[in-house]
Design an enzyme around this catalytic site. Structure first.
Site, mmCIF file in Angstrom:
data_model
loop_
_atom_site.group_PDB
_atom_site.id
_atom_site.type_symbol
_atom_site.label_atom_id
_atom_site.label_comp_id
_atom_site.label_asym_id
_atom_site.label_seq_id
_atom_site.Cartn_x
_atom_site.Cartn_y
_atom_site.Cartn_z
ATOM 1 N N HIS A 120 -0.366 32.782 81.496
ATOM 2 C CA HIS A 120 -0.845 33.617 80.384
ATOM 3 C C HIS A 120 -2.168 33.098 79.795
ATOM 4 O O HIS A 120 -2.489 33.406 78.654
ATOM 5 C CB HIS A 120 0.225 33.764 79.291
ATOM 6 N N THR A 121 -2.899 32.327 80.558
ATOM 7 C CA THR A 121 -4.205 31.865 80.052
ATOM 8 C C THR A 121 -5.287 32.919 80.272
ATOM 9 O O THR A 121 -6.289 32.916 79.567
ATOM 10 C CB THR A 121 -4.661 30.567 80.758
ATOM 11 N N ALA A 142 8.326 40.632 93.623
ATOM 12 C CA ALA A 142 8.599 39.210 93.850
ATOM 13 C C ALA A 142 7.642 38.339 93.054
ATOM 14 O O ALA A 142 7.524 37.144 93.301
ATOM 15 C CB ALA A 142 8.488 38.902 95.341
ATOM 16 N N GLY A 143 6.919 38.944 92.125
ATOM 17 C CA GLY A 143 5.954 38.173 91.333
ATOM 18 C C GLY A 143 4.736 37.786 92.149
ATOM 19 O O GLY A 143 4.055 36.812 91.843
ATOM 20 N N LEU A 144 4.454 38.541 93.223
ATOM 21 C CA LEU A 144 3.319 38.197 94.093
ATOM 22 C C LEU A 144 2.156 39.170 93.917
ATOM 23 O O LEU A 144 1.256 39.221 94.759
ATOM 24 C CB LEU A 144 3.775 38.162 95.562
ATOM 25 N N GLU A 168 -5.704 48.999 86.071
ATOM 26 C CA GLU A 168 -4.338 48.605 85.681
ATOM 27 C C GLU A 168 -4.171 48.671 84.152
ATOM 28 O O GLU A 168 -3.152 49.132 83.655
ATOM 29 C CB GLU A 168 -4.029 47.204 86.212
ATOM 30 N N ASP A 201 -4.654 38.361 88.831
ATOM 31 C CA ASP A 201 -4.144 38.941 90.075
ATOM 32 C C ASP A 201 -5.260 39.569 90.896
ATOM 33 O O ASP A 201 -5.379 39.338 92.107
ATOM 34 C CB ASP A 201 -3.080 40.013 89.764
#
Ligand code: GLA
Length: 389
Positions: free
Chosen positions: A35-36, A124-126, A161, A173
């Site tokens: 979260h930076t 999957a958090g990818l 997004e 991301d």
């Protein structure tokens, strides 16, 4: 693994002709910097060897056709101005990017036929959404003839997004999917949008243990943390600090001023300020070849997420604790937004598949089901695989 020929064959079967462009973009693992990004600090991620493919053909007719690997047929839209709801809502990623590129001057005459396939697990958090955005963005630019710098493409995808899909994510991301390099990690200075690479020690792997757990409120919890960070900035400004984001605050300054913040907000701020420090320490450690130190910082990052940012869950804590006792594991932490999702581990070759299976079976013993286990390697960022433009 999908091959370009398979993608082209599927495209031909669906639309009756060859695609003009085929592109691909990788998923990412958040290495450190939880979260930076939206707090304008630095973050480190790694593009992995699982990716999303986009094949596209420009057509004269003003219609837009979409299909993905899972479906045997396409569906058609006549305009792209508002988001799609329901099972086809994945198209909002390419559509959002298309709109952001048109805003940047891309020719929007006619329509297109688009096909998406993937060997990157979703959920999957990818960051499969960012991979889809980048692969689409590359394909649109090539197919419709828009030249943009890679930085600008990553920013356009993030904008899609934020604005079209409605997720207030930072640049991590999209930046990593754009700038990935085999053998390296991607470091992003999110304030100045500077992207650079850090060599990842040879023979190191990144393992993913995906719990498939997802907090029912994951999207709103992510937004809540975003708001709490802004609340911390506002509180510190009120207390007299001249700052505009948490990346402007040092740990000493925060310690002196934290009395002016609500206890919960002070914890959130402490996580971000500590995490920003750890990102730069990991960078330094890796440049010096001190992988042990980098690993310890990954464990510290997890503890901070668990205790201060409170975005871990017992399943992720359990995995990190087991991994700590495994041979060859240098460090482990939750990766991505949190509130479910996956743990990543940085490991030397002595951490073999057998050990990964023993982690999975210990998890099953405790939670009744196995996590999905993936060994990943660093890979190159978004690219055009083929173009007849
Ligand atoms: C998600 C977001 C990223 C980043 C991480 C947390 O993956 O998409 O922008 O904020 O969470 O570090």
């Amino acid at each position: 693994m999908k091959s370009i020929d398979q993608i082209k064959r599927s495209f031909l079967k669906l639309y009756g002709s060859d695609p003009t462009v085929v592109s691909a973009a990788p998923g990412r693992v958040e290495f450190i910097g939880n979260h930076t990004d939206y707090n304008l600090g630095p973050v480190i991620g790694v593009a992995i060897d699982r990716r999303i493919f986009v094949a596209i053909r420009r057509i004269e007719e003003r219609v837009f056709r979409f299909a993905s690997g899972e479906s045997s047929d396409f569906f058609t839209l006549n305009e792209l101005s508002s988001p799609v709801e329901g099972e086809n809502s994945w198209v909002n990623y390419p559509i959002g990017v298309y709109n952001c590129l048109v805003r940047r001057g891309m020719d929007s005459e006619g329509g297109f036929e688009l096909f998406v396939d993937s060997n990157l697990p979703t959920g999957a958090g990818l960051a499969s959404s960012a991979a889809l955005e980048l692969a689409s963005g590359k394909a649109f630019c090539e197919c419709f003839g828009l030249e943009v710098q890679l930085e600008e493409l990553a920013v356009a995808c993030k904008e899609a997004e934020n604005e079209f899909v409605g997720v207030p994510c930072g640049i991590l991301d999209q930046g990593v999917s754009a700038f990935g390099e085999e053998g390296s990690l991607v470091h992003i200075d999110c304030r100045d949008m500077l992207f650079s690479v850090i060599p990842l020690g040879k023979n190191l792997s990144i393992w993913i243990f995906n719990t498939h757990k997802k907090h029912a409120l994951v999207e709103s919890l992510y937004s809540k943390r975003h708001e709490e960070c802004l609340e911390a900035v506002n509180g510190l400004v009120k207390a007299g600090l001249e700052i505009s984001c948490l990346a402007d605050v040092s740990m000493d300054t925060l310690e002196d001023a934290k009395g002016s913040l609500d206890e919960r907000i002070a914890k959130r701020a402490k996580h971000i300020v500590g995490e920003i420090y750890r990102v730069e320490e990991v960078k330094r450690a890796l440049v010096e070849g001190n992988v042990e130190k980098a690993g310890k910082l990954l464990f510290q990052s997890h503890a901070s997420s668990r205790d201060l940012f409170e975005n871990s869950i017992p399943e992720l804590d359990f995995l990190v604790d087991i991994l700590r006792s495994m041979p060859g594991v240098l460090g482990a932490r939750l990766t991505g937004g949190g509130f479910g999702g996956a743990v990543m581990a940085l490991a030397k070759p002595d951490f073999t598949k057998i050990y990964a299976e023993s982690v999975a079976s210990a998890y099953r013993g405790r939670f009744g089901e196995e996590p999905e286990t993936l060994e990943c390697h660093s890979a190159d960022g978004a690219c055009i695989l083929e173009s007849s433009n």
